[in-house]
Design an enzyme around this catalytic site. Structure first.
Site, short mmCIF file in Angstrom:
data_model
loop_
_atom_site.label_atom_id
_atom_site.label_comp_id
_atom_site.label_asym_id
_atom_site.label_seq_id
_atom_site.Cartn_x
_atom_site.Cartn_y
_atom_site.Cartn_z
N GLU A 56 -11.12 1.62 -44.14
CA GLU A 56 -10.10 0.02 -43.98
C GLU A 56 -9.20 -0.49 -45.70
O GLU A 56 -10.57 -0.89 -47.02
CB GLU A 56 -10.29 -1.67 -43.53
CG GLU A 56 -10.71 -1.18 -42.18
CD GLU A 56 -9.33 -0.68 -41.87
OE1 GLU A 56 -8.82 0.11 -40.98
OE2 GLU A 56 -8.63 -2.32 -41.46
N ASP A 67 -6.39 -14.89 -43.51
CA ASP A 67 -7.63 -14.31 -44.94
C ASP A 67 -8.38 -15.72 -44.66
O ASP A 67 -8.06 -16.82 -45.42
CB ASP A 67 -7.09 -13.22 -45.87
CG ASP A 67 -7.77 -11.65 -44.94
OD1 ASP A 67 -7.88 -11.34 -44.69
OD2 ASP A 67 -6.37 -11.22 -45.08
N TYR A 181 -8.70 -3.56 -32.96
CA TYR A 181 -9.44 -4.09 -34.04
C TYR A 181 -9.98 -5.49 -33.04
O TYR A 181 -9.04 -6.25 -32.99
CB TYR A 181 -8.81 -5.07 -35.02
CG TYR A 181 -9.01 -4.91 -36.47
CD1 TYR A 181 -10.16 -6.06 -36.74
CD2 TYR A 181 -9.29 -4.40 -37.61
CE1 TYR A 181 -10.65 -6.81 -37.28
CE2 TYR A 181 -9.86 -5.07 -38.68
CZ TYR A 181 -10.59 -6.42 -38.31
OH TYR A 181 -11.85 -6.43 -39.66
#
Ligand SMILES: Cc1ncc(COP(=O)(O)O)c(C=O)c1O
Lengths: 274, 393
Positions: A56, A67, A181
């Site tokens: 990734e 994030d 994911y």
């Protein structure tokens, strides 16, 4: 087209092969250009030498809302080292010189939008990218991206989370390709101490509803976590912040950082064998 | 989602998957309660008794003489906490309560929205945490203290440029983590659907009142409505009342900073390009790769590299015009209104005043009737203005 593209492996090939060996995929993450272009190439080499089954690669963004502090710091370092979107694609091309395992991009949608959706996917495909996940692009907004992904032979990867309802999981699984994911935690990226039972429940829930391979990410930061999610039925485990923390802690000692990353990856890979 | 939240091509829901269910829940609640008599009765009560609505539409006689136009001021500066922001925080705060949320979070730049959120947190007994860039915490100490006095907890944000856009990022991260019990009370007509529509709804009380008031006082519609644009909520609130009156010119005034030809500007619609920031497609200040730039304006409320998506739509369709006013010009607007009317405007609103002067000076606009949305009062800006004027206080 990338001259090597014929040889690059698909997600399906990788997950199938591993399944036959009773293993899960170990998928490490690094931000392209963190802490600088050449060092992050060396980091990716360490990933590959120590058993990474896929990669990734984050493209740094100024405002990464999904994030936590670890990836934010990495993004700032990478942008500070002069990374541009074009340099990020050159980074992928460099990786393709030494490995043919699948490469997934983790980006924010503005980076795609600003380049022009078609231009971005075309360039990604040329560079040897296997899949693209835009962290802030839900299926509702992904029509053009999916179209371009199909046109240029790239997988469009989507996230599902604990808050995602079953019917929505079905829709997302239909729209996405490559793998799903699965977001392990209620929160942003960042190292965590434990795998929650709710994560295991989510893996089971998703597995029941789709044949698409799944990989779990967010908070996977120890070998035990990797083992737990693979045992729970995940096809892969994505590790990001824990690796970035090694970079952050050893900025003045590159060799030590690389060695630690290598050892850590090798442990993580071992834990995918169940 | 029930709707796509698009204004032409702008808007949308560009957010991580984790937040989607919360947006769905919020959208559903908003559509349910916005026409609910009981909800509206309660909101009306607080707008009147707590915030001080309706606000006056004041004929500024001295300024009118000076400018050669008939100038009206919509006095949002008279509201509790000193700005229009409270219209929205009361609306969303009440909605959060009806939804059973037990915690509020908000972002703030200068502190105006943070204060308006903290006070309704106190009013509705909802614990409130406000994200604020550490640069802004430093620049706006007084407002930090005001928030804390109302029981709000101020969380300094140390990431990125340490200003408003980073406070928004951090509030989103909090929401992603605590989405089940927390309502994120966004302070302007920005963010993912349903926020731009919802904030406009709660702010459109400004335009509804202004339209009724000008009809009472002038017997006709104004020629122009002028408002400053940060995220765009006070402008959208007053524009809403005149949207269908094609002859009424709608003018949004952005924070030009040092000038739109310099990199130190906050003029997103005038100077930016299409992009995605904080959940919607709109105009954004960014580089050629789509990395977001820092905005600059003497007024913290206009110091934001994004803008609400409906404004982008009004710009490209030509229904509204967007202009920029420099820091220097805004300070002149600040002095002008203070001196001629005895009304000290917020630096944000001073941009609208400054442009009104420019507008009035154009030959074709002589004698026209204009409404300036006076979005807030200047108390919060005393130290900044004194510093700019070289005065010690
Ligand atoms: C008095 C005042 N006016 C205007 C603004 C700008 O916001 P908006 O464009 O959403 O009205 C602010 C923001 O803090 C403000 O405090």
């Amino acid at each position: 087209m990338n001259p090597n593209s014929k040889k690059t492996m698909t997600y399906n090939q990788v997950f199938e092969e591993l399944k036959n060996k009773n293993e899960g995929a170990f998928i490490p993450f690094v931000v392209a250009g963190d802490p600088d272009f050449e060092t992050s190439i060396e980091i990716v080499k360490k990933f590959v030498e120590n058993g990474a089954d896929a990669l990734e690669i984050g493209f740094p963004f100024s405002d990464p809302v999904a994030d936590g502090p670890s990836v934010q710091t990495a993004d700032i370092r990478a942008l500070g080292s002069g990374m541009t979107t074009e340099k990020c694609f050159q980074f992928i091309e460099r990786i393709r010189e030494f490995t043919q395992i699948p490469i997934g991009l983790l980006v924010y949608y503005n980076l795609i939008y600003k380049k022009g959706i078609e231009t971005f996917y075309k360039r990604a495909s040329e560079a040897g990218v296997t899949g693209i996940l835009a962290a802030d692009l839900p299926p509702e907004e992904a029509g053009s991206a999916v179209e371009m992904a199909d046109k240029y032979g790239v997988n469009q990867i989507f996230m599902v989370a604990q808050t995602t309802r079953n019917e929505r999981i079905d829709e997302i699984a239909k729209l996405g390709s490559g793998f799903l994911y699965v977001v392990a935690v209620m929160g942003v990226t960042g190292a965590r101490s434990d795998i929650q039972t709710s994560t295991v429940d989510l893996i089971t829930r998703v597995k029941d509803r789709t044949d698409l391979p799944i990989a779990v990410g967010f908070g996977i930061s120890k070998p035990e976590h990797v083992r737990d999610v693979i045992k729970s039925g995940s096809n892969g485990a994505i590790v990001a912040s824990a690796i970035i923390n090694i970079i952050t802690d050893n900025l003045d000692n590159k060799d030590k950082a690389l060695e630690e990353i290598g050892n850590f990856c090798s442990e993580l890979k071992q834990s995918t064998k169940i | 989602m029930l709707e796509d939240g698009k204004f032409g091509k702008y808007g949308g829901i560009f957010v991580p998957e984790l937040i989607i269910p919360a947006l769905e829940e919020l959208e559903e609640a908003f559509y349910k309660y916005k026409d609910d008599p009981e909800f509206n009765e309660e909101l009306k009560f607080y707008l009147k008794e707590f915030a001080g609505r309706p606000t006056n539409l004041y004929f500024a006689e001295n300024l009118s003489k000076k400018l050669g136009c008939r100038v009206y001021l919509k006095r949002e500066d008279m509201l509790h906490t000193g700005a229009h922001k409270i219209n929205n925080t009361l609306g969303q705060g009440l909605l959060a309560k009806y939804m059973g949320k037990t915690r509020l979070i908000a972002e703030t730049g200068a502190g105006q929205h943070g204060i308006a959120t903290a006070v309704i947190g106190a009013l509705f007994s909802l614990p409130t945490e406000v994200y604020m860039g550490s640069e802004d915490v430093e620049r706006q100490k007084m407002n930090v203290f005001r928030m804390e006095l109302s029981g709000g907890k101020v969380i300094p944000v140390e990431t990125g440029s340490k200003t408003l856009k980073d406070a928004v990022n951090e509030a989103f991260r909090d929401w992603i983590t605590n989405v089940e019990d927390t309502h994120y009370l966004i302070g302007s007509t920005m963010g993912p659907h349903p926020y731009p529509t919802m904030v406009k709804h709660f702010q459109s009380v400004i335009g509804e009142e202004a339209r009724r008031q000008i009809m009472e006082k002038e017997g006709k519609l104004p020629d122009a409505v002028i408002a400053c644009v940060g995220g765009g909520s006070n402008a959208m609130g007053i524009f809403a009342g005149f949207m269908n009156d094609d002859k009424v010119e709608l003018i949004g005034v952005e924070g030009g900073g040092d000038g739109t030809e310099t990199p130190r500007t906050g003029a997103t619609l005038c100077k930016g390009t299409e992009g995605i920031l904080h959940g919607s497609l709109s105009f954004v200040l960014q580089n050629q790769d789509g990395q977001i730039s820092e905005a600059h304006s003497v007024s913290a409320g206009l110091d934001y590299p994004g803008v609400g998506p409906e404004h982008a739509h009004l710009k490209v369709t030509g229904r509204a015009n967007y202009v920029a006013v420099t820091n220097k010009e805004a300070l002149r607007g600040f002095e002008l209104l203070s001196k001629y009317e005895g009304i000290i405007p917020a630096l944000e609103s001073s941009h609208a005043v400054a442009y009104a002067e420019k507008y009035a000076s154009m030959e074709e606009n002589k004698g026209k009737t204009i409404i300036i949305n006076l979005s807030g009062r200047g108390d919060k800006d005393m130290f900044i203005v004194a510093k700019e004027m070289g005065v010690e206080v």
